[in-house]
Design an enzyme around this catalytic site. Sequence first.
Site, mmCIF file in Angstrom:
data_model
loop_
_atom_site.group_PDB
_atom_site.id
_atom_site.type_symbol
_atom_site.label_atom_id
_atom_site.label_comp_id
_atom_site.label_asym_id
_atom_site.label_seq_id
_atom_site.Cartn_x
_atom_site.Cartn_y
_atom_site.Cartn_z
ATOM 1 N N ASN A 65 0.831 -1.210 0.000
ATOM 2 C CA ASN A 65 0.000 0.000 0.000
ATOM 3 C C ASN A 65 0.864 1.258 0.000
ATOM 4 O O ASN A 65 0.605 2.218 -0.736
ATOM 5 C CB ASN A 65 -0.902 0.018 1.237
ATOM 6 C CG ASN A 65 -2.031 -0.989 1.180
ATOM 7 O OD1 ASN A 65 -2.300 -1.576 0.137
ATOM 8 N ND2 ASN A 65 -2.686 -1.206 2.308
ATOM 9 N N ARG A 390 -10.948 -3.967 -14.109
ATOM 10 C CA ARG A 390 -9.810 -4.827 -13.758
ATOM 11 C C ARG A 390 -10.265 -6.272 -13.881
ATOM 12 O O ARG A 390 -11.384 -6.608 -13.510
ATOM 13 C CB ARG A 390 -9.346 -4.596 -12.319
ATOM 14 C CG ARG A 390 -8.811 -3.214 -12.017
ATOM 15 C CD ARG A 390 -8.138 -3.200 -10.657
ATOM 16 N NE ARG A 390 -8.003 -1.857 -10.125
ATOM 17 C CZ ARG A 390 -7.068 -0.997 -10.464
ATOM 18 N NH1 ARG A 390 -6.167 -1.349 -11.373
ATOM 19 N NH2 ARG A 390 -7.014 0.206 -9.932
ATOM 20 N N ARG A 420 -5.576 2.011 -13.238
ATOM 21 C CA ARG A 420 -4.197 2.189 -12.777
ATOM 22 C C ARG A 420 -3.512 0.864 -12.451
ATOM 23 O O ARG A 420 -4.041 0.046 -11.711
ATOM 24 C CB ARG A 420 -4.167 3.108 -11.546
ATOM 25 C CG ARG A 420 -2.766 3.390 -11.021
ATOM 26 C CD ARG A 420 -2.809 4.371 -9.878
ATOM 27 N NE ARG A 420 -3.122 5.701 -10.351
ATOM 28 C CZ ARG A 420 -3.756 6.616 -9.619
ATOM 29 N NH1 ARG A 420 -4.186 6.306 -8.410
ATOM 30 N NH2 ARG A 420 -3.996 7.820 -10.103
ATOM 31 N N HIS A 450 -15.722 3.187 -14.589
ATOM 32 C CA HIS A 450 -15.517 2.380 -13.387
ATOM 33 C C HIS A 450 -16.773 1.573 -13.049
ATOM 34 O O HIS A 450 -16.770 0.764 -12.120
ATOM 35 C CB HIS A 450 -15.149 3.319 -12.225
ATOM 36 C CG HIS A 450 -14.598 2.650 -11.019
ATOM 37 N ND1 HIS A 450 -15.276 2.624 -9.821
ATOM 38 C CD2 HIS A 450 -13.445 1.972 -10.811
ATOM 39 C CE1 HIS A 450 -14.561 1.978 -8.929
ATOM 40 N NE2 HIS A 450 -13.441 1.566 -9.496
ATOM 41 N N TYR A 483 -11.993 -9.604 -1.483
ATOM 42 C CA TYR A 483 -12.722 -8.335 -1.425
ATOM 43 C C TYR A 483 -14.193 -8.626 -1.153
ATOM 44 O O TYR A 483 -14.783 -9.487 -1.801
ATOM 45 C CB TYR A 483 -12.633 -7.583 -2.759
ATOM 46 C CG TYR A 483 -11.315 -6.919 -3.070
ATOM 47 C CD1 TYR A 483 -10.106 -7.417 -2.581
ATOM 48 C CD2 TYR A 483 -11.265 -5.786 -3.866
ATOM 49 C CE1 TYR A 483 -8.911 -6.818 -2.885
ATOM 50 C CE2 TYR A 483 -10.061 -5.167 -4.180
ATOM 51 C CZ TYR A 483 -8.888 -5.687 -3.685
ATOM 52 O OH TYR A 483 -7.709 -5.082 -3.993
ATOM 53 N N ARG A 579 -13.962 2.335 5.080
ATOM 54 C CA ARG A 579 -12.781 1.507 5.279
ATOM 55 C C ARG A 579 -11.498 2.322 5.300
ATOM 56 O O ARG A 579 -10.625 2.106 6.119
ATOM 57 C CB ARG A 579 -12.683 0.453 4.180
ATOM 58 C CG ARG A 579 -11.551 -0.549 4.411
ATOM 59 C CD ARG A 579 -11.200 -1.305 3.149
ATOM 60 N NE ARG A 579 -10.420 -0.496 2.227
ATOM 61 C CZ ARG A 579 -10.473 -0.581 0.904
ATOM 62 N NH1 ARG A 579 -11.322 -1.403 0.333
ATOM 63 N NH2 ARG A 579 -9.722 0.168 0.131
ATOM 64 N N HIS A 607 -15.127 -3.681 0.533
ATOM 65 C CA HIS A 607 -15.057 -2.995 -0.755
ATOM 66 C C HIS A 607 -16.426 -2.587 -1.294
ATOM 67 O O HIS A 607 -16.510 -1.761 -2.195
ATOM 68 C CB HIS A 607 -14.348 -3.913 -1.774
ATOM 69 C CG HIS A 607 -13.914 -3.228 -3.028
ATOM 70 N ND1 HIS A 607 -14.561 -3.408 -4.238
ATOM 71 C CD2 HIS A 607 -12.911 -2.364 -3.267
ATOM 72 C CE1 HIS A 607 -13.960 -2.689 -5.170
ATOM 73 N NE2 HIS A 607 -12.956 -2.048 -4.614
#
Length: 724
Positions: A65, A390, A420, A450, A483, A579, A607
Amino acid sequence: MSDADFLKAPFPAPISIEADLSGPNRFVNRELSWLAFNWRVLEEAENTRVPLMERLRFLSISATNLDEFYTVRVAGLRELAQAGNTTPAADGLSPADQLTLINTDARALILRQQSVFTNLRDELAGERIFIIDADAALSDDEERFLQDTFLQNIFPVLSPLAIDPAHPFPFLPNESFTLALQLERSKSKKPLLALLPIPQQIPRFIRLPSDDDECRYMALEHVLLRNLSSLFPGYKLKGSCSFRVLRDSDLEVEDEAEDLVREFEVALKRRRRGEVVRMELSTGAPSALKTVITDALDVRGDEILEIEGFIGMTSLSDLISDDRPNLLWPVFTPRVPERVTDHEGDMFAAIRQKDMLLHHPYETFDTVVRFLQQAARDPNVVAIKQTLYRTSKRSPIVEALCEAAEDGKSVTALVELKARFDEAANIRQSRRLERAGAHVVYGFINYKTHAKISTVVRREGDKLVTYTHYGTGNYHPITARVYTDVSLFTCDDKLGRDATKVFNYLSGYAEPEALENLAISPLSLKQSLLDQIAAEADYARAGRPAEIWAKMNSLIEADVIDALYAASQAGVKISLVIRGICGLRPGIAGLSENIRVKSVVGRFLEHSRIVCFGNGHGLPHKKSRVYISSADWMGRNLNRRVETLVEIKNNTVKAQIVSQIMAANLADTAQSWVMAPDGTFSRADIPKGEFAFNCHRFFMENPSLSGRGSAGASDVPKLTHTED
């Protein structure tokens, strides 16, 4: 009663502060809030209730992270500061101010990582798992094994690099880890400076052979130090150090690029050559080596971090092995929804029965994959449309889309090139889909797509029926194992039409009109949220019950935060499960006395994005308005991305979200952190002898309500679970 039990505990008494709350003081800095989240991740590595190997995993995650934070967020602030930009963030801090505070906090975090690793290393030794250094005593068998391993599996990949006028300092890519060596020729005493890049293609730790349950590991750099004579015959080692570089990985693309895919391929090459934003250097480095390295990489001051300990903690995950299950979380196998089983795996039949919301990873993500695989092979399916933000390298979803296209079905795939760190993978997927005959579109240059949507159009009798999947997470079977996200399957005509309009918007730029159950950004999602928050405030002023529950990863959008403040001042009770980043300051008199915030950090990564409005009835209530979303409440999501906000109308699904998913998150005390008005978080205080409710454990033990065959809105399970 723990103050983290937002379902039962009263709102805490607000505090008064002497500050102008109409200005920047009403916000928490985004970057410092992110660092606070990563502190929480790191503290899970110290949590003795977590299995030892999983604690090592949390340490590795905190390091990963932090790397991404530096290569993207810090890199961006650094560019602004170097350009002389003094524009303050929402909280009033300039880029230079933020960099100063980040440097102090991040350095403290890295020192704590080293301390945690030292403690975990000792605990691992207590379990007969040893991480040994280059000078460790080895048995003859171990010596032979290391020598053979070096010659067969390491030596062919190495590229020793001399540094002299004929050999200039080489380019070292992002996240590269390198040994710097000060050598001397044995006969002539002639000095040599050399670099030995450590290949990322080789595991960081070499496990030595053992006849019992003892495990001994040696880090790759230590194996190399023991074998320098094979790399530099005739030389003696006079001094060495190790270092690791992080480079600016933010991606810039020309807005008017004629060929977007080609432009991204060029930009990815530029990323690999970005400026160094942080260098980790082992302490005690010979001064000549240190000077050569820092001059060549052009790093100074705060960009250099000297570390006494282990460099490159992201690789600690290589030590996690299934060989010691007692040191890992107990194995959990995701459930297949009962309704899908009732219909013998037929996803279309299960969805036709009624809407179904699955909670991943507790319900297997394989149901989403199965939905698309069945669509690809079903002769009655005529069209499939899919967003891909993704996904995995060998994605079964991409496989299914290719199969459908090759079978002659109309397949449209929206591939987001700007995801990204997944840009290269997405370019490869798009090329593959095009070769199979799918229509591949890339959405907008200025907006990332997204949204998580999939539609399947199926011929049933004399009409076409649209089956739709809306999700809060990516179409990624690997991350879906850890997730937590929700997936809505429906054949509701309105939601199908809405999805089709969104796809038309993405492929043809035609703004959708008259969406029936859906709001999208950047067109209507933010305003829809603001309208709903304002409506709750109106209910409160009218003396009716007024309440908001929301769950997301990040909350920093200033207009939304101000709307929540206004609702709090009107009397709306607001409970938030955030979160990660939170720019809102809860519990301040006159500003946010009716707002409380918690963060859940545990076995799974929270998530899913959910928001529930009492709608004049409070919460939980069957007349509440309930939404799932792909969007966090951030400026980029609400203003610069294509996102979805889906209203849930099915009563069973609403009950599942409000009284099962949200209620369990609000009730969690075992893995919750409560936010204070100053932006800090503290782990929930659990009174001695009190049952610590763990929402992840509850979800593992209780199936999703709408996935059960005949369950209805009244069948919500009791919020409890077995104890250890």
